[in-house]
Write a protein that holds these residues in place. Structure first.
Motif, PDB file in Angstrom:
ATOM      1  N   SER A  15      84.061  11.001  97.109  1.00  0.00           N
ATOM      2  CA  SER A  15      84.857  10.473  98.214  1.00  0.00           C
ATOM      3  C   SER A  15      85.475   9.120  97.855  1.00  0.00           C
ATOM      4  O   SER A  15      86.636   8.840  98.201  1.00  0.00           O
ATOM      5  CB  SER A  15      83.983  10.323  99.465  1.00  0.00           C
ATOM      6  N   SER A  16      84.718   8.291  97.155  1.00  0.00           N
ATOM      7  CA  SER A  16      85.251   6.979  96.764  1.00  0.00           C
ATOM      8  C   SER A  16      86.380   7.142  95.747  1.00  0.00           C
ATOM      9  O   SER A  16      87.385   6.420  95.801  1.00  0.00           O
ATOM     10  CB  SER A  16      84.140   6.093  96.178  1.00  0.00           C
ATOM     11  N   ALA A  19      89.444   8.276  97.667  1.00  0.00           N
ATOM     12  CA  ALA A  19      90.014   7.144  98.412  1.00  0.00           C
ATOM     13  C   ALA A  19      90.747   6.183  97.480  1.00  0.00           C
ATOM     14  O   ALA A  19      91.819   5.670  97.811  1.00  0.00           O
ATOM     15  CB  ALA A  19      88.911   6.414  99.170  1.00  0.00           C
ATOM     16  N   GLU A  22      94.066   7.549  96.464  1.00  0.00           N
ATOM     17  CA  GLU A  22      94.986   7.558  97.599  1.00  0.00           C
ATOM     18  C   GLU A  22      95.373   6.133  98.004  1.00  0.00           C
ATOM     19  O   GLU A  22      96.160   5.952  98.935  1.00  0.00           O
ATOM     20  CB  GLU A  22      94.346   8.287  98.781  1.00  0.00           C
ATOM     21  N   GLY A  23      94.820   5.145  97.306  1.00  0.00           N
ATOM     22  CA  GLY A  23      95.162   3.754  97.584  1.00  0.00           C
ATOM     23  C   GLY A  23      94.408   3.132  98.737  1.00  0.00           C
ATOM     24  O   GLY A  23      94.737   2.022  99.176  1.00  0.00           O
ATOM     25  N   ASP A  24      93.396   3.823  99.238  1.00  0.00           N
ATOM     26  CA  ASP A  24      92.609   3.288 100.355  1.00  0.00           C
ATOM     27  C   ASP A  24      91.390   2.562  99.790  1.00  0.00           C
ATOM     28  O   ASP A  24      90.266   3.063  99.815  1.00  0.00           O
ATOM     29  CB  ASP A  24      92.178   4.425 101.288  1.00  0.00           C
ATOM     30  N   TYR A  25      91.627   1.344  99.298  1.00  0.00           N
ATOM     31  CA  TYR A  25      90.555   0.581  98.660  1.00  0.00           C
ATOM     32  C   TYR A  25      89.420   0.217  99.614  1.00  0.00           C
ATOM     33  O   TYR A  25      88.245   0.306  99.234  1.00  0.00           O
ATOM     34  CB  TYR A  25      91.120  -0.672  97.999  1.00  0.00           C
ATOM     35  N   PRO A  26      89.714  -0.213 100.846  1.00  0.00           N
ATOM     36  CA  PRO A  26      88.604  -0.534 101.758  1.00  0.00           C
ATOM     37  C   PRO A  26      87.662   0.654 101.984  1.00  0.00           C
ATOM     38  O   PRO A  26      86.437   0.477 102.057  1.00  0.00           O
ATOM     39  CB  PRO A  26      89.318  -0.935 103.053  1.00  0.00           C
ATOM     40  N   LEU A  27      88.218   1.856 102.091  1.00  0.00           N
ATOM     41  CA  LEU A  27      87.377   3.033 102.280  1.00  0.00           C
ATOM     42  C   LEU A  27      86.542   3.297 101.029  1.00  0.00           C
ATOM     43  O   LEU A  27      85.352   3.609 101.116  1.00  0.00           O
ATOM     44  CB  LEU A  27      88.231   4.257 102.605  1.00  0.00           C
ATOM     45  N   SER A  30      83.649   1.002 100.970  1.00  0.00           N
ATOM     46  CA  SER A  30      82.592   1.368 101.924  1.00  0.00           C
ATOM     47  C   SER A  30      81.687   2.457 101.352  1.00  0.00           C
ATOM     48  O   SER A  30      80.469   2.438 101.563  1.00  0.00           O
ATOM     49  CB  SER A  30      83.206   1.832 103.249  1.00  0.00           C
TER      50      SER A  30
END
Length: 202
Positions: A15-16, A19, A22-27, A30
């Motif tokens: 999942s990391s 993410a 997809e450029g979703d670093y904060p996710l 987490s």
């Protein structure tokens, strides 16, 4: 059970990674925080999360996360290496020098420490510890006599080349009249008496 825990860690890693791409670093961060709660010895997760934090401009948070990893893995050479690389990114070169020295201390003899020791040498040089850097490069040259990179770095630090003059000054000087150039030379040389070119006496 351990199997369920391992499966959950694998899922968080997948999942990391998704993410991240997809450029979703904060996710992604987490998920990595969750990973090290389940497995506080997952050094790669600490390193990846710290890099993502730093890339988002959260340098202090990255340092804190690395420190948690060091607390959980005080004798793990890869954790100290990750700490050194994070310190390098943030230009904390004295901290990086210490971190790499600890990584070299704890790395198993069977591992190739060449790249790690190079990072240590560069960090020492950047921290102003020139003698330490020279000592590291000398040992690397001794241990890897056929490696040109180590020899070149040792030669570079032992025989530093003078910095070239700024291009802007050269351009400015090229536009000066001869009298101005001579006057500037007099000021630099500190002479009160006019200097006459032998070429003009012919």
């Amino acid at each position: 059970t351990q199997d369920k825990k391992a499966a959950l860690i694998d899922l968080f890693w997948e999942s990391s990674d998704k993410a991240f791409h997809e450029g979703d670093y904060p996710l992604a961060i987490s998920y990595h925080k969750a990973i090290v709660i389940l497995d506080p010895h997952d050094v790669e997760s600490y390193s990846d999360a710290a890099w993502l934090m730093w890339s988002l401009g959260h340098g202090d948070e990255a340092q804190q996360h690395i420190n948690r990893g060091l607390k959980a893995n005080p004798k793990n050479w890869e954790m100290w290496d990750a700490a050194g690389q994070q310190d390098d990114l943030q230009k904390y070169f004295s901290k990086a020098q210490f971190a790499y020295s600890q990584a070299v201390k704890f790395i198993p003899a069977k591992e190739d420490s060449q790249m790690l020791r190079r990072r240590w040498a560069h960090a020492a040089e950047n921290a102003g510890a020139r003698k330490t850097a020279i000592r590291i490069w000398q040992k690397l040259v001794k241990d890897y006599p056929n490696d040109a990179v180590n020899k070149n770095n040792l030669d570079r630090i032992l025989n530093p080349k003078p910095a070239p003059p700024a291009k802007s000054n050269l351009k400015e000087a090229a536009s000066w009249p001869v009298k101005v150039l001579l006057a500037r030379l007099e000021l630099i040389l500190g002479s009160k008496e006019p200097r006459v070119s032998k070429r003009n006496l012919r």
